[in-house]
Design a protein around this motif. Structure first.
Motif, PDB file in Angstrom:
ATOM      1  N   GLY A 140      73.109 -33.706  58.608  1.00  0.00           N
ATOM      2  CA  GLY A 140      72.592 -32.830  57.280  1.00  0.00           C
ATOM      3  C   GLY A 140      73.334 -31.585  57.272  1.00  0.00           C
ATOM      4  N   ASN A 141      72.933 -30.713  56.316  1.00  0.00           N
ATOM      5  CA  ASN A 141      73.518 -29.522  56.151  1.00  0.00           C
ATOM      6  C   ASN A 141      72.161 -28.471  56.138  1.00  0.00           C
ATOM      7  N   THR A 142      72.219 -27.422  56.824  1.00  0.00           N
ATOM      8  CA  THR A 142      71.086 -26.466  56.836  1.00  0.00           C
ATOM      9  C   THR A 142      70.815 -25.957  55.331  1.00  0.00           C
ATOM     10  N   ARG A 143      72.115 -25.552  54.786  1.00  0.00           N
ATOM     11  CA  ARG A 143      71.931 -25.054  53.575  1.00  0.00           C
ATOM     12  C   ARG A 143      71.158 -25.838  52.292  1.00  0.00           C
ATOM     13  N   ASP A 144      71.442 -27.162  52.479  1.00  0.00           N
ATOM     14  CA  ASP A 144      70.619 -27.852  51.577  1.00  0.00           C
ATOM     15  C   ASP A 144      69.174 -27.916  51.826  1.00  0.00           C
ATOM     16  N   VAL A 145      69.032 -27.826  53.136  1.00  0.00           N
ATOM     17  CA  VAL A 145      67.367 -27.675  53.614  1.00  0.00           C
ATOM     18  C   VAL A 145      66.802 -26.522  53.016  1.00  0.00           C
ATOM     19  N   LEU A 146      67.471 -25.238  53.343  1.00  0.00           N
ATOM     20  CA  LEU A 146      66.983 -23.956  52.810  1.00  0.00           C
ATOM     21  C   LEU A 146      66.936 -23.775  51.354  1.00  0.00           C
ATOM     22  N   ALA A 147      67.795 -24.568  50.555  1.00  0.00           N
ATOM     23  CA  ALA A 147      67.781 -24.775  49.078  1.00  0.00           C
ATOM     24  C   ALA A 147      66.362 -25.252  48.804  1.00  0.00           C
ATOM     25  N   ALA A 148      66.166 -26.437  49.375  1.00  0.00           N
ATOM     26  CA  ALA A 148      65.127 -27.405  48.964  1.00  0.00           C
ATOM     27  C   ALA A 148      63.760 -26.412  49.461  1.00  0.00           C
ATOM     28  N   ILE A 149      63.813 -25.781  50.375  1.00  0.00           N
ATOM     29  CA  ILE A 149      62.291 -24.922  50.657  1.00  0.00           C
ATOM     30  C   ILE A 149      62.308 -23.874  49.583  1.00  0.00           C
ATOM     31  N   LYS A 193      75.995 -29.546  48.766  1.00  0.00           N
ATOM     32  CA  LYS A 193      76.221 -29.086  47.554  1.00  0.00           C
ATOM     33  C   LYS A 193      74.796 -28.584  47.024  1.00  0.00           C
ATOM     34  N   GLY A 194      73.790 -28.584  47.880  1.00  0.00           N
ATOM     35  CA  GLY A 194      72.331 -28.240  47.277  1.00  0.00           C
ATOM     36  C   GLY A 194      71.366 -29.393  47.463  1.00  0.00           C
ATOM     37  N   PHE A 195      70.080 -28.968  47.081  1.00  0.00           N
ATOM     38  CA  PHE A 195      69.080 -30.109  47.207  1.00  0.00           C
ATOM     39  C   PHE A 195      69.125 -31.100  46.061  1.00  0.00           C
ATOM     40  N   THR A 196      68.371 -32.263  46.076  1.00  0.00           N
ATOM     41  CA  THR A 196      68.309 -33.114  44.989  1.00  0.00           C
ATOM     42  C   THR A 196      67.196 -33.378  44.385  1.00  0.00           C
ATOM     43  N   MET A 197      67.183 -33.477  43.285  1.00  0.00           N
ATOM     44  CA  MET A 197      65.831 -33.814  42.398  1.00  0.00           C
ATOM     45  C   MET A 197      65.970 -35.265  41.754  1.00  0.00           C
ATOM     46  N   SER A 198      65.107 -35.858  41.724  1.00  0.00           N
ATOM     47  CA  SER A 198      64.949 -37.357  41.319  1.00  0.00           C
ATOM     48  C   SER A 198      64.744 -37.381  39.845  1.00  0.00           C
ATOM     49  N   THR A 206      57.964 -28.664  54.236  1.00  0.00           N
ATOM     50  CA  THR A 206      56.642 -28.843  53.643  1.00  0.00           C
ATOM     51  C   THR A 206      56.051 -27.596  54.483  1.00  0.00           C
ATOM     52  N   ALA A 207      56.013 -27.542  55.884  1.00  0.00           N
ATOM     53  CA  ALA A 207      55.598 -26.496  56.683  1.00  0.00           C
ATOM     54  C   ALA A 207      56.431 -25.020  56.328  1.00  0.00           C
ATOM     55  N   GLU A 208      57.755 -25.132  55.879  1.00  0.00           N
ATOM     56  CA  GLU A 208      58.020 -23.664  55.569  1.00  0.00           C
ATOM     57  C   GLU A 208      57.607 -23.230  54.379  1.00  0.00           C
ATOM     58  N   TRP A 214      69.487 -19.371  50.930  1.00  0.00           N
ATOM     59  CA  TRP A 214      70.113 -20.958  51.073  1.00  0.00           C
ATOM     60  C   TRP A 214      71.753 -20.549  50.842  1.00  0.00           C
ATOM     61  N   THR A 215      72.273 -19.264  50.772  1.00  0.00           N
ATOM     62  CA  THR A 215      73.786 -18.979  50.868  1.00  0.00           C
ATOM     63  C   THR A 215      74.088 -18.597  52.295  1.00  0.00           C
ATOM     64  N   LEU A 216      73.227 -18.595  53.203  1.00  0.00           N
ATOM     65  CA  LEU A 216      73.355 -18.089  54.496  1.00  0.00           C
ATOM     66  C   LEU A 216      73.209 -19.096  55.609  1.00  0.00           C
ATOM     67  N   SER A 217      73.631 -19.112  56.825  1.00  0.00           N
ATOM     68  CA  SER A 217      73.487 -19.840  57.926  1.00  0.00           C
ATOM     69  C   SER A 217      71.864 -19.726  58.314  1.00  0.00           C
ATOM     70  N   MET A 218      71.363 -20.934  58.440  1.00  0.00           N
ATOM     71  CA  MET A 218      69.942 -21.113  59.170  1.00  0.00           C
ATOM     72  C   MET A 218      69.757 -20.122  60.331  1.00  0.00           C
ATOM     73  N   PRO A 219      68.779 -19.381  60.330  1.00  0.00           N
ATOM     74  CA  PRO A 219      68.522 -18.435  61.611  1.00  0.00           C
ATOM     75  C   PRO A 219      68.001 -19.445  62.789  1.00  0.00           C
TER      76      PRO A 219
END
Length: 419
Positions: free
Chosen positions: A361-370, A290-295, A218-220, A8-13
């Motif tokens: 969107g931002n790929t780092r947020d997505v990677l953080a969630a994964i 700034k990262g993933f979100t949690m409800s 979900t798939a990742e 999550w600190t790197l660019s998405m491959p």
């Protein structure tokens, strides 16, 4: 998956970005989701799922669930849910001048003007067979010269009843030309813009981040769990739901059929910092990058949230708290709506321009969630007894400790940032 790296600190491959692009590009409007579930995600699941995992299929909709321990109702069942359905437009009627009048569903009409779409038409002579028409644009006024002064000056907007599809029809018998194509009221239109890399680092934009991103995550997570050897005490159910955009109808069926003990919905969220004109609403400062979100709210399980937040902190995964009140607004409500006893929360990522052709969107947020979800599932699996963890440890506010004034000194980290 290596514990020594922090993806999550790197660019998405690029291969991973391409998978995300293919999932988001699948034409899967509400009620016609199979292009994503069966066309992209099922082959993806098949490529890495162990032979003893099972894919659940359903009759009434095109949702699917990849199950790590089919039949093992004794295990703690966690359902991770993304939804495949996209908001769509629909043919309302065909005019004598060849205009195809449309309904705009959950789109803001003014955001549609001039954009290219794909029209999916069911063959009147072969029900169940679809054809696609490309190259049309959504219009309402035709030109500024024909608009009322209030519209031209920005004092009045465009009404949804004014929206139509322009297929550049000309010549004689314009309505008949359209009807000869087999276009009929009820046919579906979706925006035509695959995601692309954005200008700023690690950003991307395009149509339908809502909610191909949740399906991608979900798939990742399923892939990472499979690569790590699966789980022992937790039965994971990786769900791709339908009908979320019209009332969370698909996920409640999945929850009702499979009765999970925990639900984690994965869906997009809003970048409230960048949202224009809402400063006086005092929204929480969720921000892209700034990262993933949690409800956090009445329906979100504090116990489940504690595990996710603790896990994120242990691994240094950036997280933001999203205040949702009585309804997550996502498939996190599936258990309640299906009358299933389960804990639930919702994980997301802040995006801009939701329900437009330029969602961002931002790929780092997505990677953080994964990776936060993957590690949280593994933390659940490491508990002595996940069932008893949630049965016996409900938060007790009557045991809250006293808190006194703490002064005005800033934490050391904040001090260092300001230097």
């Amino acid at each position: 998956m290596s514990d020594t790296t922090s993806p999550w600190t790197l660019s998405m491959p690029e291969p991973q970005f391409d998978l995300m692009r293919r999932i988001l590009a699948a034409p899967s409007p509400v009620g016609l989701e199979a292009a994503m579930t069966y066309g992209v995600l099922k082959p993806r699941f098949d490529s890495f799922a162990p032979s003893d995992w099972r894919l659940h299929q359903f009759k009434g909709h095109a949702g699917v669930v990849l199950d790590t321990h089919p039949g093992r109702d004794d295990l703690f069942k966690v359902m991770l849910i993304g939804h495949a359905d996209k908001i769509r437009m629909q043919v309302r009627s065909i005019g004598e001048d060849g205009k195809i009048w449309i309904n705009t569903d959950s789109f803001l009409p003014t955001t549609l003007l001039g954009h290219e779409v794909k029209l999916f038409s069911e063959d009147p002579q072969a029900p169940g067979k679809y054809r696609v028409i490309e190259g049309g644009t959504v219009e309402a006024l035709g030109a500024i010269h024909f608009a009322d002064p209030e519209v031209r000056e920005g004092r009045k907007g465009v009404k949804k009843e004014q929206m139509y599809l322009d297929l550049q029809i000309h010549g004689e018998n314009k309505k008949q030309q359209v009807e000869n194509l087999g276009v009929r009221p009820g046919d579906t239109l979706i925006l035509d813009r695959p995601i692309r890399h954005g200008f700023s680092p690690d950003t991307f934009y395009g149509a339908y981040l809502d909610n191909g991103l949740g399906c991608f995550v979900t798939a990742e997570v399923a892939r990472l769990i499979a690569q790590a050897g699966g789980t022992d005490k937790v039965r994971m159910m990786f769900a791709i739901a339908s009908y979320e955009e019209i009332g969370r109808f698909g996920s409640r069926v999945l929850a009702g059929e499979l009765k999970p003990d925990a639900i984690i919905a994965v869906d997009v969220n809003h970048d409230y910092v960048a949202a224009p004109g809402i400063g006086d609403r005092r929204m929480q400062p969720l921000e892209m990058g700034k990262g993933f979100t949690m409800s956090v709210g009445a329906i979100a399980s504090e116990q489940l949230n504690r595990i996710i937040e603790t896990t994120a902190r242990e691994h240094g995964i950036p997280m933001q708290r999203d205040i949702v009140g009585p309804d997550t607004g996502t498939d996190g409500m599936a258990g309640v709506l299906a009358a299933v006893d389960c804990v639930a929360t919702s994980i997301g990522f802040p995006i801009r321009n939701m329900h437009t052709i330029s969602e961002t969107g931002n790929t780092r947020d997505v990677l953080a969630a994964i990776h936060a979800i993957t590690r949280s599932v593994q933390a659940l699996d490491a508990l002595p007894d996940p069932h008893r963890e949630f049965l016996d440890h409900h938060p007790r506010l009557d045991r809250a400790g006293a808190l006194s004034h703490q002064g005005g000194d800033q934490p050391n980290e904040e001090k260092e940032e300001k230097k």
